[in-house]
Scaffold this motif. Structure first.
Motif, PDB file in Angstrom:
ATOM      1  N   GLY A 198      34.974  15.079  -6.855  1.00  0.00           N
ATOM      2  CA  GLY A 198      33.864  15.975  -6.556  1.00  0.00           C
ATOM      3  C   GLY A 198      33.200  16.447  -7.828  1.00  0.00           C
ATOM      4  O   GLY A 198      33.789  16.388  -8.917  1.00  0.00           O
ATOM      5  N   ALA A 199      31.991  16.932  -7.699  1.00  0.00           N
ATOM      6  CA  ALA A 199      31.208  17.384  -8.848  1.00  0.00           C
ATOM      7  C   ALA A 199      31.900  18.541  -9.572  1.00  0.00           C
ATOM      8  O   ALA A 199      32.740  19.238  -8.995  1.00  0.00           O
ATOM      9  CB  ALA A 199      29.820  17.813  -8.386  1.00  0.00           C
ATOM     10  N   PRO A 200      31.573  18.764 -10.846  1.00  0.00           N
ATOM     11  CA  PRO A 200      32.201  19.841 -11.622  1.00  0.00           C
ATOM     12  C   PRO A 200      31.965  21.211 -10.988  1.00  0.00           C
ATOM     13  O   PRO A 200      30.896  21.473 -10.434  1.00  0.00           O
ATOM     14  CB  PRO A 200      31.495  19.750 -12.987  1.00  0.00           C
ATOM     15  CG  PRO A 200      30.907  18.392 -13.050  1.00  0.00           C
ATOM     16  CD  PRO A 200      30.578  17.999 -11.650  1.00  0.00           C
ATOM     17  N   ASP A 251      27.331  27.236   2.595  1.00  0.00           N
ATOM     18  CA  ASP A 251      27.885  28.061   3.672  1.00  0.00           C
ATOM     19  C   ASP A 251      29.398  28.184   3.561  1.00  0.00           C
ATOM     20  O   ASP A 251      29.968  29.251   3.808  1.00  0.00           O
ATOM     21  CB  ASP A 251      27.499  27.479   5.034  1.00  0.00           C
ATOM     22  CG  ASP A 251      26.004  27.624   5.313  1.00  0.00           C
ATOM     23  OD1 ASP A 251      25.413  28.613   4.823  1.00  0.00           O
ATOM     24  OD2 ASP A 251      25.430  26.766   5.989  1.00  0.00           O
ATOM     25  N   VAL A 252      30.054  27.099   3.180  1.00  0.00           N
ATOM     26  CA  VAL A 252      31.511  27.145   2.991  1.00  0.00           C
ATOM     27  C   VAL A 252      31.843  27.997   1.769  1.00  0.00           C
ATOM     28  O   VAL A 252      32.767  28.813   1.786  1.00  0.00           O
ATOM     29  CB  VAL A 252      32.078  25.716   2.831  1.00  0.00           C
ATOM     30  CG1 VAL A 252      33.521  25.759   2.362  1.00  0.00           C
ATOM     31  CG2 VAL A 252      31.978  24.973   4.158  1.00  0.00           C
ATOM     32  N   TRP A 253      31.088  27.797   0.682  1.00  0.00           N
ATOM     33  CA  TRP A 253      31.336  28.589  -0.527  1.00  0.00           C
ATOM     34  C   TRP A 253      31.095  30.068  -0.256  1.00  0.00           C
ATOM     35  O   TRP A 253      31.801  30.924  -0.802  1.00  0.00           O
ATOM     36  CB  TRP A 253      30.424  28.120  -1.657  1.00  0.00           C
ATOM     37  CG  TRP A 253      30.636  28.877  -2.936  1.00  0.00           C
ATOM     38  CD1 TRP A 253      31.602  28.655  -3.874  1.00  0.00           C
ATOM     39  CD2 TRP A 253      29.857  29.991  -3.414  1.00  0.00           C
ATOM     40  NE1 TRP A 253      31.475  29.557  -4.909  1.00  0.00           N
ATOM     41  CE2 TRP A 253      30.416  30.388  -4.655  1.00  0.00           C
ATOM     42  CE3 TRP A 253      28.754  30.669  -2.932  1.00  0.00           C
ATOM     43  CZ2 TRP A 253      29.905  31.441  -5.404  1.00  0.00           C
ATOM     44  CZ3 TRP A 253      28.240  31.727  -3.665  1.00  0.00           C
ATOM     45  CH2 TRP A 253      28.811  32.100  -4.881  1.00  0.00           C
ATOM     46  N   LYS A 254      30.129  30.384   0.593  1.00  0.00           N
ATOM     47  CA  LYS A 254      29.822  31.779   0.897  1.00  0.00           C
ATOM     48  C   LYS A 254      31.028  32.465   1.540  1.00  0.00           C
ATOM     49  O   LYS A 254      31.330  33.628   1.238  1.00  0.00           O
ATOM     50  CB  LYS A 254      28.602  31.866   1.813  1.00  0.00           C
ATOM     51  CG  LYS A 254      28.167  33.299   2.098  1.00  0.00           C
ATOM     52  CD  LYS A 254      26.968  33.337   3.020  1.00  0.00           C
ATOM     53  CE  LYS A 254      26.619  34.778   3.392  1.00  0.00           C
ATOM     54  NZ  LYS A 254      25.489  34.853   4.331  1.00  0.00           N
ATOM     55  N   GLY A 289      35.317  23.628  -7.042  1.00  0.00           N
ATOM     56  CA  GLY A 289      36.474  24.369  -6.527  1.00  0.00           C
ATOM     57  C   GLY A 289      37.724  23.530  -6.324  1.00  0.00           C
ATOM     58  O   GLY A 289      38.635  23.941  -5.596  1.00  0.00           O
ATOM     59  N   LYS A 290      37.817  22.377  -6.989  1.00  0.00           N
ATOM     60  CA  LYS A 290      38.971  21.485  -6.787  1.00  0.00           C
ATOM     61  C   LYS A 290      40.270  22.147  -7.252  1.00  0.00           C
ATOM     62  O   LYS A 290      41.284  22.101  -6.557  1.00  0.00           O
ATOM     63  CB  LYS A 290      38.745  20.162  -7.530  1.00  0.00           C
ATOM     64  CG  LYS A 290      37.501  19.406  -7.079  1.00  0.00           C
ATOM     65  CD  LYS A 290      37.383  18.049  -7.740  1.00  0.00           C
ATOM     66  CE  LYS A 290      37.071  18.116  -9.217  1.00  0.00           C
ATOM     67  NZ  LYS A 290      35.724  18.646  -9.496  1.00  0.00           N
ATOM     68  N   THR A 319      26.422  25.263 -11.097  1.00  0.00           N
ATOM     69  CA  THR A 319      27.600  24.918 -10.305  1.00  0.00           C
ATOM     70  C   THR A 319      28.190  26.165  -9.659  1.00  0.00           C
ATOM     71  O   THR A 319      27.893  27.293 -10.059  1.00  0.00           O
ATOM     72  CB  THR A 319      28.694  24.259 -11.176  1.00  0.00           C
ATOM     73  OG1 THR A 319      29.222  25.235 -12.081  1.00  0.00           O
ATOM     74  CG2 THR A 319      28.140  23.076 -11.955  1.00  0.00           C
ATOM     75  N   ALA A 320      29.052  25.936  -8.680  1.00  0.00           N
ATOM     76  CA  ALA A 320      29.757  27.044  -8.029  1.00  0.00           C
ATOM     77  C   ALA A 320      30.599  27.807  -9.038  1.00  0.00           C
ATOM     78  O   ALA A 320      30.691  29.041  -9.003  1.00  0.00           O
ATOM     79  CB  ALA A 320      30.628  26.502  -6.897  1.00  0.00           C
TER      80      ALA A 320
END
Length: 507
Positions: free
Chosen positions: A40-42, A188-191, A45-46, A228-229
């Motif tokens: 997944g992208a940097p 929405d998931v990150w929220k 949240g991995k 990024t998140a």
């Protein structure tokens, strides 16, 4: 899939790999346990989900970034060993234990936790000399001559090639030996995570208005521009600290974390507006049920973005009280469990210790328990704070009993109970004040906007928020239930109208 679904997949796989048969053997032997590969992208949240899975499952976690390792540190250093083959002595190359493997054994020794996750980040950025060894490791679970301990599951992570120039694409032989999970950004998931984690509400409300700015990467003449998140979360931490110290949150600060010139500037402007609205609308007065026609008129004539920000401000301020109540409640529940032990000891006629000695020994036990939990590395920050608050209370009780000279067990416990009852009354008072704030928030929204989009946002936010859902579930909120019912009716009405429209078009 999104990061929430990825977490579920990782947890399900780890649980499956740790299942044992009636003889105590793992149902899937180690050599056939495919390592999990999360791509997944940097900043998506991995790493965070590995910490969550290990903590929630009560298993260990040892993490390494493979970009920091050479062949020698990962596999071990070679040394010459004498071996006898066919009656003749030969010099054979052996290897010392890998630094990675030895860290697992060290973790087991320090914590007593024998099962866990070995998390290897940036797995597709290993050096060219280490790549063949990594293929061997993924297949046989062995670095050099040393296998990873039984009960330790390999989870790896990496970035897609477009995000990292040093990424090596895995060949089919490697991919055929892993359980691959692809993760995409999802606001929405990150929220959900952000609301539970306490990400600064200015960030959450800004991204609610401009969701396209949540995750953004583009190539420019100056190189990569990205958001990024991880950047938003780290900026949130710094905003809290800047607000605490009185430092100014400005575009320069935002640019250090949100590395996209236009988006960082846009958020910095929004942050100033966010705080201006807090002051202009007298948010605390609204939650106290006090507001005048000027406030109502301004809110009613405002553009939707400003209205939405106002609603988010009201929610954020009310939720601050909600979180305080829930934290206090958990602290009091933990303290109660401890005081039950003190009460039992003080009520035991055969107990030789006096009241001060009983509380002091209880305090020492809790201190040792905290040290043990910290050493395991599985203690969350909130749980640690609660344990420390309990310890502080016990220390205060020891000091109080000593100052009053209360060694008698019955009188000593009565003094402790009196202080505890005072804490419970303060909690009850805070619960009622918080319910009033929530009800007043809904009354204001009803009065100004009616049952429109603003009310839908308020009801939806409080329903989805982990903290408000817990609070309302326990203590109730009349206005929430009343408007939630209205919103459900409104939603059903809209669904029916949509169905009628579809049927009309078909006729």
């Amino acid at each position: 899939m999104n990061i929430k679904d990825a977490k579920i997949e990782v947890e399900n796989a780890v649980r499956a790999y740790l299942l044992k048969d009636k003889y105590g053997n793992y149902k899937i032997e180690r050599v056939r346990q495919r390592p999990i590969l999360v791509i997944g992208a940097p900043g998506i949240g991995k790493t965070a989900i590995m910490e969550q899975v290990s903590s929630e499952m009560g298993i260990g976690l040892v993490s390494y970034s493979m970009t920091h390792h050479t062949r020698q540190s990962a596999i071990g250093l070679p040394f010459i060993e004498k071996k006898i083959f066919g009656g003749k002595e030969y010099s054979v190359s052996e290897y010392t234990m890998s630094e990675i493997i030895s860290s697992i054994y060290k973790y087991i020794e320090e914590t007593g936790i024998k099962e866990g996750i070995l998390f290897l980040d940036e797995i597709n950025c290993v050096s060219e000399t280490l790549a063949p060894a990594m293929l061997q490791f993924l297949q046989y679970k062995t670095f050099g001559n040393t296998p990873i301990p039984e009960g330790w599951i390999i989870v790896t992570a990496g970035n897609p090639p477009e995000f990292n120039k040093s990424v090596r694409e895995f060949d089919v032989a490697t991919l055929d030996r892993v359980k691959k999970i692809d993760v995409e950004p999802d606001f929405d998931v990150w929220k959900e995570y952000a609301l539970k984690k306490g990400i600064h509400n200015s960030i959450v409300s800004y991204l609610e208005i401009k969701k396209s700015n949540f995750y953004f990467i583009e190539s420019t003449v100056d190189g990569k521009a990205f958001v990024t998140a991880r950047g938003w979360e780290d900026l949130s931490d710094m905003i809290y600290l800047y607000e605490e110290t009185g430092a100014k949150v400005n575009e320069r600060l935002c640019r250090q974390y949100i590395q996209h010139k236009i988006i960082s500037k846009d958020f910095a402007i929004y942050y100033d507006l966010y705080n201006k609205y807090r002051s202009d609308y007298h948010v605390l007065d609204i939650l106290a049920g006090k507001y005048d026609d000027m406030v109502k008129d301004r809110a009613l004539s405002a553009k939707f973005d400003e209205r939405l920000t106002l609603v988010e401000l009201l929610i954020d301020t009310a939720l601050s009280s909600v979180k305080d109540v829930l934290r206090t409640e958990k602290f009091i529940a933990s303290l109660l469990e401890v005081l039950k032990e003190v009460k039992e000891a003080c009520g035991n006629e055969e107990e030789q210790r006096n009241a001060i000695e009983i509380v002091k020994e209880t305090l020492d036990i809790r201190k040792k328990q905290l040290e043990k939990e910290i050493s395991k590395g599985l203690l969350g920050r909130q749980r640690e704070y609660i344990m420390r608050d309990v310890i502080d209370s016990l220390e205060n009780y020891v000091s109080m009993l000593a100052q009053k000279g209360l060694t008698d067990k019955k009188k000593g416990f009565a003094a402790v109970k009196k202080d505890f009852d005072k804490k419970v009354k303060e909690l009850d008072k805070n619960v009622e004040e918080t319910k009033d704030k929530l009800n007043n928030m809904f009354k204001f929204i009803e009065d100004v906007f009616g049952a429109d989009k603003e009310m839908l946002v308020a009801v939806t936010e409080l329903t989805a928020n982990y903290h408000s859902a817990e609070f309302i579930g326990k203590y109730g909120c009349d206005k929430y239930f009343e408007n939630n019912e209205k919103m459900l009716f409104y939603q059903r009405q809209q669904d029916i109208l949509k169905q009628v429209s579809v049927l009309t078009d078909m006729m």
